[in-house]
Design a protein around this motif. Structure first.
Motif, short mmCIF file in Angstrom:
data_model
loop_
_atom_site.label_atom_id
_atom_site.label_comp_id
_atom_site.label_asym_id
_atom_site.label_seq_id
_atom_site.Cartn_x
_atom_site.Cartn_y
_atom_site.Cartn_z
N ASN A 1 -1.12 4.27 -4.07
CA ASN A 1 -0.73 3.15 -3.23
C ASN A 1 0.69 3.38 -2.68
OD1 ASN A 1 -1.06 0.75 -1.94
ND2 ASN A 1 -1.22 -0.51 -3.77
N TYR A 2 1.02 2.66 -1.61
CA TYR A 2 2.32 2.77 -0.95
C TYR A 2 2.59 4.23 -0.55
CZ TYR A 2 2.62 -1.70 -3.33
OH TYR A 2 2.35 -2.96 -3.79
N LEU A 3 1.70 4.73 0.26
CA LEU A 3 1.75 6.13 0.66
C LEU A 3 2.26 6.25 2.09
CD1 LEU A 3 0.96 9.08 -0.11
CD2 LEU A 3 -1.27 8.62 0.93
N VAL A 4 3.31 7.06 2.30
CA VAL A 4 3.85 7.30 3.64
C VAL A 4 3.05 8.42 4.28
CG1 VAL A 4 5.87 7.98 4.99
CG2 VAL A 4 6.16 6.54 2.96
N GLU A 5 2.41 8.12 5.41
CA GLU A 5 1.62 9.11 6.13
C GLU A 5 2.26 9.40 7.48
OE1 GLU A 5 -2.35 7.54 6.28
OE2 GLU A 5 -2.83 8.39 4.32
N GLU A 6 1.97 10.58 8.01
CA GLU A 6 2.57 11.01 9.28
C GLU A 6 1.53 11.73 10.12
OE1 GLU A 6 6.05 14.08 10.93
OE2 GLU A 6 5.82 13.69 8.77
N LEU A 7 1.54 11.46 11.42
CA LEU A 7 0.60 12.11 12.33
C LEU A 7 1.16 12.06 13.74
CD1 LEU A 7 -2.23 13.34 12.94
CD2 LEU A 7 -3.01 11.00 13.35
N ALA B 1 4.88 7.75 11.89
CA ALA B 1 4.82 7.58 10.44
C ALA B 1 4.52 6.12 10.12
CB ALA B 1 6.14 8.01 9.80
N TRP B 2 3.81 5.90 9.03
CA TRP B 2 3.52 4.54 8.60
C TRP B 2 3.34 4.52 7.08
CZ3 TRP B 2 0.19 7.68 11.29
CH2 TRP B 2 -0.98 8.06 10.64
N LEU B 3 3.51 3.32 6.52
CA LEU B 3 3.32 3.11 5.09
C LEU B 3 1.94 2.49 4.89
CD1 LEU B 3 4.52 3.04 2.17
CD2 LEU B 3 5.31 0.72 2.69
N LEU B 4 1.08 3.16 4.14
CA LEU B 4 -0.27 2.69 3.88
C LEU B 4 -0.29 1.94 2.56
CD1 LEU B 4 -3.23 2.66 4.78
CD2 LEU B 4 -3.54 4.83 3.56
N VAL B 5 -0.70 0.67 2.59
CA VAL B 5 -0.70 -0.20 1.41
C VAL B 5 -2.10 -0.70 1.17
CG1 VAL B 5 0.36 -2.19 0.31
CG2 VAL B 5 1.65 -0.90 2.01
N ASN B 6 -2.52 -0.69 -0.07
CA ASN B 6 -3.86 -1.12 -0.46
C ASN B 6 -3.87 -2.64 -0.68
OD1 ASN B 6 -6.51 -1.15 -1.24
ND2 ASN B 6 -6.12 -0.40 -3.30
N ASP B 7 -3.68 -3.39 0.41
CA ASP B 7 -3.71 -4.84 0.34
C ASP B 7 -3.85 -5.38 1.75
OD1 ASP B 7 -3.67 -7.39 -0.72
OD2 ASP B 7 -1.92 -7.01 -1.99
N VAL B 8 -4.17 -6.68 1.86
CA VAL B 8 -4.39 -7.29 3.17
C VAL B 8 -3.04 -7.72 3.76
CG1 VAL B 8 -6.72 -8.05 2.63
CG2 VAL B 8 -4.79 -9.53 2.05
N PRO B 9 -2.95 -7.80 5.10
CA PRO B 9 -1.67 -8.14 5.74
C PRO B 9 -1.11 -9.49 5.30
CG PRO B 9 -3.18 -7.21 7.36
CD PRO B 9 -3.96 -7.39 6.10
N GLY B 10 -1.99 -10.46 5.00
CA GLY B 10 -1.51 -11.77 4.60
C GLY B 10 -0.68 -11.76 3.34
N LEU C 1 12.98 4.90 5.41
CA LEU C 1 12.91 3.45 5.34
C LEU C 1 11.56 2.99 4.77
CD1 LEU C 1 14.49 2.46 8.78
CD2 LEU C 1 15.51 2.18 6.51
N LEU C 2 10.49 3.64 5.18
CA LEU C 2 9.16 3.27 4.69
C LEU C 2 9.03 3.56 3.19
CD1 LEU C 2 6.99 4.56 7.66
CD2 LEU C 2 7.43 2.17 7.07
N ALA C 3 9.58 4.70 2.75
CA ALA C 3 9.54 5.01 1.32
C ALA C 3 10.34 4.00 0.52
CB ALA C 3 10.06 6.43 1.09
N ASP C 4 11.49 3.60 1.05
CA ASP C 4 12.31 2.59 0.39
C ASP C 4 11.59 1.25 0.33
OD1 ASP C 4 15.03 1.79 -0.69
OD2 ASP C 4 14.90 0.43 1.02
N MET C 5 10.92 0.89 1.43
CA MET C 5 10.17 -0.35 1.46
C MET C 5 9.00 -0.30 0.48
SD MET C 5 8.28 -2.18 4.72
CE MET C 5 9.77 -2.15 5.70
N GLY C 6 8.34 0.86 0.38
CA GLY C 6 7.25 1.01 -0.56
C GLY C 6 7.68 0.81 -2.00
N GLU C 7 8.85 1.34 -2.36
CA GLU C 7 9.37 1.13 -3.71
C GLU C 7 9.66 -0.34 -3.97
OE1 GLU C 7 9.67 3.25 -6.19
OE2 GLU C 7 8.77 4.85 -4.98
#
Length: 375
Positions: A97-103, A107-116, A232-238
């Motif tokens: 969970n909280y995985l930073v992906e790049e393409l 880049a984006w932070l992938l989170v295993n939860d709903v936006p709400g 920033l995304l990695a910091d937010m994930g933590e």
């Protein structure tokens, strides 16, 4: 006497060979002489507990292989007659969970939860980092910070120069924008960030940053900008990971557009294509990820032309049987082709069976399996 002894030995050997042959014939013929008792333990009654003599020291005895205590009512569950229900596909989507992906420079932070459930936590993160929230739109999934120039913690986070808190009006104004959107995979959320800089202050006739900026028309990011986004995304994930137990839910963010980005297009209950509301680069990457995770062998591919050659044979078809003892392991074969085409502002994924393949695996089966791993 010597002749008689040899005769007895001959008949004994013949009798033994005949009995062995009879048992072998009966076993191979399946005539029921050798009973299959592999399931007998399920219906056996529970035996009496082993009792030791009164003179025995119980402290010197213990179970070598302890047996779990069960009630007779639960005994049938040890060997169910029907296939167990599969686990919920949406309960454990991500291995990490909280995985930073790049393409393709994004880049984006992938989170295993709903936006709400992610929206309130990200808002808390921005306030905690001294950024604050100046404008937001839960329906659009956008959060826009206040000016980062006048907060030392925000300046450090966005890698601004170590200037005093009362930054001069001549300094470029900096804000952080966060985009929260439903992920490609079900019940996931993707978070993107971007640092925006303007050389014009609000007193010089510019409306920025006095209003919420649109996320559309995002320019290409430099290597330095992309590196900052990933940090920033990695910091937010933590931060989000540390607050998992105290998540709240945003009713406003629940109204965010949550229509699936991946759809299975069928006609007469037969899969015809997969529609992906993504750009071509992201669709190509997601299809290749799905092929890899579903263990479908890829033989060749061409991104610019939009085709992927795969071996979609079943395990039985790939198994050479007894011939494997006399030959090398069979090489993968091109049996199906996966095609990606941009159509009607959407990427369509189709599948074709190669001429010469006569197995049972059809194109619709390949599409359904890809859809299961895509969404």
């Amino acid at each position: 006497m010597q002749v008689l002894s040899r005769t007895r030995k001959f008949f004994a050997v013949r009798r033994l060979a005949g009995a062995s042959g009879l048992l072998l014939i009966m076993a191979t013929a399946g005539c029921g002489v050798l009973d299959d008792r592999s399931e007998s333990y399920v219906y056996e009654k529970e035996g009496d507990e082993l009792a030791l003599p009164e003179s025995a020291d119980s402290s010197r005895f213990s179970q070598v292989m302890p047996i779990r205590k069960i009630t007779p009512a639960d005994g049938s569950k040890m060997y169910p007659s029907d296939i167990p229900r599969p686990p919920d596909m949406t309960s454990e989507i991500l291995e990490e969970n909280y995985l930073v992906e790049e393409l393709d420079g994004r880049a984006w932070l992938l989170v295993n939860d709903v936006p709400g459930r992610i929206w309130p936590a990200v808002t808390t993160y921005m306030n905690d980092q001294g950024l604050g929230v100046a404008h937001d739109s839960p329906q659009l999934g956008l959060l826009q910070s206040e000016l980062a120039n006048f907060n030392m913690r925000a300046r450090d986070l966005l890698e601004l120069s170590s200037a005093p808190v009362d930054a001069t009006a001549a300094e470029p104004k900096v804000i952080l924008q966060v985009r929260i959107a439903p992920g490609v995979r079900r019940k996931t959320t993707e978070i993107q960030v971007r640092k925006l800089t303007s050389v014009h202050g609000p007193d010089e006739g510019s409306a920025w940053p006095g209003e919420l900026l649109s996320w559309s028309g995002v320019p290409e990011f430099s290597a330095e900008q992309l590196a900052l986004q990933k940090r920033l995304l990695a910091d937010m994930g933590e931060f989000l990971k540390a607050r998992e137990e105290s998540k709240s839910f945003s009713r406003a963010a629940s109204g965010m557009d949550t229509k699936p980005l991946v759809k299975l297009i069928s006609e007469n209950d037969t899969a015809q294509a997969i529609g992906m509301d993504l750009d071509y680069g992201r669709s190509w990457a997601e299809v290749n990820r799905a092929l890899s995770e579903s263990d479908i062998v890829v033989l060749d591919l061409n991104r610019s032309e939009g085709w992927i050659f795969v071996d979609f044979r079943s395990a039985d078809e790939r198994d050479p049987g007894w011939f494997s003892w006399f030959s090398d392991k069979e090489k993968p074969r091109h049996t199906h082709t996966v095609n990606l085409v941009e159509r009607d502002e959407q990427v369509r994924v189709t599948a074709d069976v190669v001429d010469g393949y006569s197995g049972d695996k059809r194109a619709e089966g390949l599409l359904k399996q890809l859809f299961d791993y895509l969404y």
